[in-house]
Design an enzyme around this catalytic site. Structure first.
Site, short mmCIF file in Angstrom:
data_model
loop_
_atom_site.label_atom_id
_atom_site.label_comp_id
_atom_site.label_asym_id
_atom_site.label_seq_id
_atom_site.Cartn_x
_atom_site.Cartn_y
_atom_site.Cartn_z
N TYR A 1 14.14 29.31 15.56
CA TYR A 1 13.06 28.65 14.81
C TYR A 1 12.19 29.69 14.14
O TYR A 1 12.21 30.88 14.48
CB TYR A 1 12.22 27.76 15.73
CG TYR A 1 11.28 28.50 16.67
CD1 TYR A 1 9.99 28.85 16.26
CD2 TYR A 1 11.68 28.85 17.96
CE1 TYR A 1 9.12 29.52 17.11
CE2 TYR A 1 10.82 29.51 18.82
CZ TYR A 1 9.55 29.85 18.39
OH TYR A 1 8.70 30.52 19.23
N CYS A 2 11.42 29.23 13.15
CA CYS A 2 10.46 30.09 12.44
C CYS A 2 9.34 29.19 11.90
O CYS A 2 9.18 28.06 12.36
CB CYS A 2 11.15 30.87 11.32
SG CYS A 2 11.97 29.83 10.09
N THR A 3 8.57 29.66 10.96
CA THR A 3 7.40 28.92 10.49
C THR A 3 7.77 27.65 9.74
O THR A 3 7.31 26.55 10.07
CB THR A 3 6.51 29.81 9.59
OG1 THR A 3 6.18 30.98 10.29
CG2 THR A 3 5.25 29.07 9.18
#
Length: 349
Positions: A197-199
């Site tokens: 996951y990331c922003t």
């Protein structure tokens, strides 16, 4: 018409402060094959300029990456512009979670080699062969599986102030360093479910493709990243598994997702998750500072920088002339401090 801004930053910020309408902060990206990035960039700039859109947009042959703010009364027209391009028709638009509408004050649309610098030179790598999407509900369910590993594909300073429960940090401040590190760190977990996951989704989507490219099979990535997860968790009344604040790359420097404060002031150690840049323009270090230390050091990262900002502007300009600040980010795990801040003037030890 000039296809870039010519007004001073000071004047633009005054104009933003004087606006009487509300703005909406939005991010989006799309991997695609753009044949002529410069022509596309110029056309898009004109369309968004007319709608008074502010923000930062990168265009490359591999696609587009955007973080922008839009006047609410122009939002429908903005969507029509974006969806008017075949490769962006119907794409997800991530609306900011904690938004004051003052995230950007100028429009910048730039062409780049890639929309996410990755260091990948293998011609056989295919970004379109990526991991499986997980929405917020599916993420929560798979996260409960003991055979699941959750990987945070953001930088150290983002992870420090907020991350998902049990998420593993890839301890670096550049995405290009993280990709091979993730492959190496996950070798012993090849048979497990790997969630990345990331922003907003752009980094973890490419990271999931890179993991598949390197022989991993059960690879997933969070659709829309933390921003979409937070919005859907509220909409669907799901348990929020994100702890702390989500760092964002605009003037807000963060949006509240979880209730906890999981990080500390880099100067005194008090609970704090407020990022700021050192007020000494010759330093401009990105670090975490509580209100008490902000008052004590006048927004500076050290006594040395505090002394500099008390000098007349002419003398400050002389001191910072020729300084290469490089990547000015405080990373406590690596003690990434400028040498002169380690000579007794820096209280962060």
């Amino acid at each position: 018409m000039v296809l870039h801004n010519r007004v001073s930053a000071e004047e633009l910020k005054k104009q933003l402060a004087a606006e009487t309408f509300k703005r909406k902060t939005v991010s989006f990206y799309q991997y695609a094959d753009i044949k002529d990035p410069q022509a596309f960039r110029d056309q898009l700039y004109l369309q968004l300029y007319d709608l008074k859109v502010f923000g930062r947009i990168y265009v490359a042959r591999e696609g587009i990456n955007a973080q922008i703010s839009i006047p609410e009364h122009n939002y429908d027209a903005f969507v029509a512009v974006i969806y008017g391009y075949d490769f962006m028709n119907g794409i997800r638009l991530n609306v900011a979670v904690d938004d004051n509408g003052k995230s950007f004050w100028v429009l910048k649309v730039k062409t780049r080699e890639k929309i996410v610098a990755d260091g990948i030179n293998d011609p056989n790598f295919n970004i379109l062969k990526r991991g499986k999407y997980l929405n917020a509900k599916a993420f929560n369910a798979l996260a409960e599986d003991p055979d699941t590993v959750i990987i945070d594909m953001r930088n150290h300073y983002e992870y420090e102030v907020g991350h998902f429960e049990n998420a593993i940090e890839i301890p670096s401040d550049t995405f290009r360093e993280q990709l091979p590190m993730a492959v190496e760190m996950m070798k012993e977990h090849k048979d497990k479910n790997i969630i990345m996951y990331c922003t907003g989704g752009i980094r973890c989507e490419k990271a999931s493709a890179y993991m598949l490219h390197n022989g991993f099979d059960n690879v997933f990535h969070l659709e829309g990243g933390i921003i979409e997860y937070s919005n859907k968790a509220k909409e669907w009344n799901l348990q929020n598994k994100f702890r702390g604040k989500n760092f964002v790359f605009d003037d807000r420097l963060g949006e509240r997702i979880g209730d906890e404060i999981i990080s500390q002031c880099h100067q005194c150690g008090a609970p704090c998750d407020t990022h700021t840049n050192c007020k000494n323009e010759g330093c401009h270090l990105l670090f975490i500072q509580c209100e008490a230390c902000a008052e004590k050091y006048r927004g500076c990262c050290s006594e040395a920088c505090h002394e500099v900002v008390l000098l007349p502007e002419e003398e400050q300009a002389k001191l910072r002339k020729g300084i290469d600040k490089g990547q000015m980010i405080f990373n406590k795990s690596k003690q990434r401090l400028r040498p002169r801040l380690q000579e007794g003037n820096n209280p962060r030890t």
